[in-house]
Design a protein around this motif. Structure first.
Motif, PDB file in Angstrom:
ATOM      1  N   GLU A  78     -43.999  16.648 -19.535  1.00  0.00           N
ATOM      2  CA  GLU A  78     -44.464  15.428 -18.892  1.00  0.00           C
ATOM      3  C   GLU A  78     -43.784  14.206 -19.500  1.00  0.00           C
ATOM      4  N   SER A  79     -43.610  14.226 -20.818  1.00  0.00           N
ATOM      5  CA  SER A  79     -42.938  13.124 -21.494  1.00  0.00           C
ATOM      6  C   SER A  79     -41.492  13.012 -21.033  1.00  0.00           C
ATOM      7  N   ILE A  80     -40.811  14.160 -20.885  1.00  0.00           N
ATOM      8  CA  ILE A  80     -39.415  14.146 -20.447  1.00  0.00           C
ATOM      9  C   ILE A  80     -39.320  13.658 -18.998  1.00  0.00           C
ATOM     10  N   LYS A  81     -40.278  14.032 -18.167  1.00  0.00           N
ATOM     11  CA  LYS A  81     -40.278  13.568 -16.776  1.00  0.00           C
ATOM     12  C   LYS A  81     -40.373  12.050 -16.708  1.00  0.00           C
ATOM     13  N   GLN A  82     -41.180  11.485 -17.594  1.00  0.00           N
ATOM     14  CA  GLN A  82     -41.411  10.043 -17.564  1.00  0.00           C
ATOM     15  C   GLN A  82     -40.299   9.245 -18.241  1.00  0.00           C
ATOM     16  N   HIS A  83     -39.775   9.776 -19.345  1.00  0.00           N
ATOM     17  CA  HIS A  83     -38.849   8.990 -20.153  1.00  0.00           C
ATOM     18  C   HIS A  83     -37.452   9.599 -20.270  1.00  0.00           C
ATOM     19  N   GLY A  84     -37.263  10.793 -19.712  1.00  0.00           N
ATOM     20  CA  GLY A  84     -35.972  11.450 -19.860  1.00  0.00           C
ATOM     21  C   GLY A  84     -35.888  12.230 -21.157  1.00  0.00           C
ATOM     22  N   GLN A  85     -34.861  13.066 -21.259  1.00  0.00           N
ATOM     23  CA  GLN A  85     -34.657  13.857 -22.475  1.00  0.00           C
ATOM     24  C   GLN A  85     -33.924  12.997 -23.495  1.00  0.00           C
ATOM     25  N   GLN A  86     -34.657  12.469 -24.452  1.00  0.00           N
ATOM     26  CA  GLN A  86     -34.091  11.541 -25.419  1.00  0.00           C
ATOM     27  C   GLN A  86     -33.209  12.226 -26.459  1.00  0.00           C
ATOM     28  N   VAL A  87     -33.538  13.463 -26.826  1.00  0.00           N
ATOM     29  CA  VAL A  87     -32.814  14.166 -27.892  1.00  0.00           C
ATOM     30  C   VAL A  87     -32.109  15.383 -27.313  1.00  0.00           C
ATOM     31  N   PRO A  88     -30.772  15.453 -27.378  1.00  0.00           N
ATOM     32  CA  PRO A  88     -30.053  16.614 -26.840  1.00  0.00           C
ATOM     33  C   PRO A  88     -30.361  17.878 -27.618  1.00  0.00           C
ATOM     34  N   ILE A  89     -30.215  18.998 -26.958  1.00  0.00           N
ATOM     35  CA  ILE A  89     -30.256  20.283 -27.633  1.00  0.00           C
ATOM     36  C   ILE A  89     -28.827  20.617 -28.056  1.00  0.00           C
ATOM     37  N   MET A  90     -28.643  21.690 -28.814  1.00  0.00           N
ATOM     38  CA  MET A  90     -27.297  22.145 -29.142  1.00  0.00           C
ATOM     39  C   MET A  90     -27.121  23.571 -28.653  1.00  0.00           C
ATOM     40  N   VAL A  91     -25.988  23.840 -28.017  1.00  0.00           N
ATOM     41  CA  VAL A  91     -25.653  25.176 -27.527  1.00  0.00           C
ATOM     42  C   VAL A  91     -24.238  25.511 -27.957  1.00  0.00           C
ATOM     43  N   ARG A  92     -23.903  26.780 -27.870  1.00  0.00           N
ATOM     44  CA  ARG A  92     -22.524  27.209 -28.119  1.00  0.00           C
ATOM     45  C   ARG A  92     -22.073  28.135 -27.000  1.00  0.00           C
ATOM     46  N   PRO A  93     -20.802  28.071 -26.607  1.00  0.00           N
ATOM     47  CA  PRO A  93     -20.329  28.921 -25.509  1.00  0.00           C
ATOM     48  C   PRO A  93     -20.366  30.397 -25.894  1.00  0.00           C
ATOM     49  N   LEU A  94     -20.646  31.254 -24.913  1.00  0.00           N
ATOM     50  CA  LEU A  94     -20.612  32.700 -25.112  1.00  0.00           C
ATOM     51  C   LEU A  94     -19.224  33.202 -24.708  1.00  0.00           C
ATOM     52  N   ALA A  95     -18.484  33.701 -25.688  1.00  0.00           N
ATOM     53  CA  ALA A  95     -17.103  34.106 -25.431  1.00  0.00           C
ATOM     54  C   ALA A  95     -17.015  35.230 -24.405  1.00  0.00           C
ATOM     55  N   ASP A  96     -18.024  36.126 -24.410  1.00  0.00           N
ATOM     56  CA  ASP A  96     -17.982  37.276 -23.496  1.00  0.00           C
ATOM     57  C   ASP A  96     -18.626  36.965 -22.145  1.00  0.00           C
ATOM     58  N   LYS A  97     -19.161  35.749 -21.994  1.00  0.00           N
ATOM     59  CA  LYS A  97     -19.781  35.348 -20.726  1.00  0.00           C
ATOM     60  C   LYS A  97     -19.327  33.933 -20.375  1.00  0.00           C
ATOM     61  N   PRO A  98     -18.131  33.788 -19.837  1.00  0.00           N
ATOM     62  CA  PRO A  98     -17.620  32.451 -19.528  1.00  0.00           C
ATOM     63  C   PRO A  98     -18.585  31.651 -18.651  1.00  0.00           C
ATOM     64  N   GLY A  99     -18.781  30.405 -19.025  1.00  0.00           N
ATOM     65  CA  GLY A  99     -19.669  29.536 -18.262  1.00  0.00           C
ATOM     66  C   GLY A  99     -21.119  29.606 -18.696  1.00  0.00           C
ATOM     67  N   ARG A 100     -21.424  30.498 -19.647  1.00  0.00           N
ATOM     68  CA  ARG A 100     -22.793  30.604 -20.144  1.00  0.00           C
ATOM     69  C   ARG A 100     -22.836  30.199 -21.610  1.00  0.00           C
ATOM     70  N   TYR A 101     -24.058  29.855 -22.082  1.00  0.00           N
ATOM     71  CA  TYR A 101     -24.213  29.311 -23.424  1.00  0.00           C
ATOM     72  C   TYR A 101     -25.397  29.975 -24.137  1.00  0.00           C
ATOM     73  N   LYS A 102     -25.403  29.830 -25.452  1.00  0.00           N
ATOM     74  CA  LYS A 102     -26.501  30.341 -26.267  1.00  0.00           C
ATOM     75  C   LYS A 102     -27.107  29.182 -27.045  1.00  0.00           C
ATOM     76  N   ILE A 103     -28.427  29.116 -27.056  1.00  0.00           N
ATOM     77  CA  ILE A 103     -29.116  28.025 -27.730  1.00  0.00           C
ATOM     78  C   ILE A 103     -28.877  28.099 -29.244  1.00  0.00           C
ATOM     79  N   VAL A 104     -28.609  26.970 -29.856  1.00  0.00           N
ATOM     80  CA  VAL A 104     -28.518  26.875 -31.314  1.00  0.00           C
ATOM     81  C   VAL A 104     -29.818  26.280 -31.843  1.00  0.00           C
ATOM     82  N   TYR A 105     -30.192  25.131 -31.321  1.00  0.00           N
ATOM     83  CA  TYR A 105     -31.507  24.573 -31.627  1.00  0.00           C
ATOM     84  C   TYR A 105     -31.986  23.755 -30.436  1.00  0.00           C
TER      85      TYR A 105
END
Length: 321
Positions: A78-105
């Motif tokens: 609800e907070s993100i809907k109202q104010h947007g996502q203020q803090v980015p997440i971090m991801v890393r690309p999956l070498a064996d799945k082009p175009g897909r990512y894995k969450i870091v935090y």
């Protein structure tokens, strides 16, 4: 010497999304895998945040939190809907799945974004497994307040996944004695029991270690015992811990009482010959002077001979067996 946080996102966190990191100082040494992380992310502030569909981000890997409550995710969404996502997440690309990512935090943020169907604002970094774990650990040391048991399970997962001890120590910002204590608890208390209890933020290391000590000497099916406690009706994880701790303590008391109960030996003519008590420290044979005074006197006079005879008979049986 204090060092800047390598994983501080370029956009300053807002109060409506999550708690700001403030001026907390990282505790990781500038050595080993962390040097590689620093090199990879040295210009982090100049890199743009990307918009990534949440269905392209996978969530597997070691988890640093036991669970997210539905209410917690709903509130953040609800907070993100109202104010947007203020803090980015971090991801890393999956070498064996082009175009897909894995969450870091940022798993909680990702879960909230999934519930409302928004794309994720994410920092995309090419990191090794070790670098990703260190990034996750450093981010959580600043942004979250993991409980003792959450950190203990995280350490156990890292060990099971083959991470070296120095990496685990850096990721959790702990020393070897603390890692040993965490491992002891995580390996002794069944994970299913821990999951039923929850994060238990108000329960520290000492109480978890005491619980692990009681679990170690218990022969009961602890998962079944805890399943019968109706923990889903207990409102807080701290209270659930207390109920589980009390239940296991009672099991231990019952086991000690059973072990200390005396076995009464009765003769063919109905007289009490002796009581045999088995305790953790000794096997005690007590003869009754009231019921069989003559036999008790005879046993006192012949105890050495008879005990040696019984011992030799036992040895003979061992050899023949």
């Amino acid at each position: 010497m204090a060092r800047r946080n390598l994983f501080q996102p370029p956009a300053p966190p807002g109060p409506a999304d999550e708690v700001a990191t403030g001026d907390l100082k990282p505790r990781f040494p500038n050595t080993g895998a962390m040097s590689g992380v620093k090199s990879t992310l040295k210009d982090l502030s100049s890199n743009a945040v990307r918009e990534i569909p949440v269905d392209l981000i996978e969530e597997d890997g070691p988890k640093d939190r036991l669970s997210f409550s539905d209410a917690d995710i709903a509130s953040l969404a609800e907070s993100i809907k109202q104010h947007g996502q203020q803090v980015p997440i971090m991801v890393r690309p999956l070498a064996d799945k082009p175009g897909r990512y894995k969450i870091v935090y940022g798993r909680r943020r990702l879960r909230a974004l999934q519930t409302i169907g928004m794309t994720a604002r994410a920092l995309v970094r090419t990191l090794s497994d070790e670098e990703a774990i260190l990034a996750q650990g450093q981010e959580n040391s600043h942004r979250l307040d993991p409980s003792f048991i959450e950190k203990a399970l995280f350490a156990a997962q890292l060990s099971d996944n083959g991470y070296d001890q120095p990496v685990i120590l850096d990721a959790l910002a702990i020393d070897k004695p603390m890692l040993s204590r965490m491992t002891k608890v995580a390996r002794t208390v069944p994970e299913a029991v821990i999951m039923m209890i929850g994060s238990a933020h108000g329960v520290g290391r000492r109480r978890w270690e005491e619980l692990a000590d009681r679990v170690k000497v218990s022969s009961a099916d602890l998962v079944q015992v805890v399943s019968n406690l109706n923990l889903d009706k207990v409102p807080t994880s701290d209270d659930r811990f207390a109920r589980v701790s009390d239940a296991i303590s009672e099991i231990g008391k019952s086991a000690n009482i059973t072990k200390s109960e005396a076995h009464v030996i009765v003769s063919s003519d109905g007289k009490t010959l002796a009581e045999v008590k088995d305790t953790p420290r000794a096997l005690t044979v007590k003869l009754s002077k009231a019921d069989t005074p003559e036999f008790t006197q005879w046993m006192r006079d012949n105890a050495e001979v008879e005990l040696k005879r019984l011992y030799e008979a036992w040895k003979s049986g061992q050899k023949s067996g």
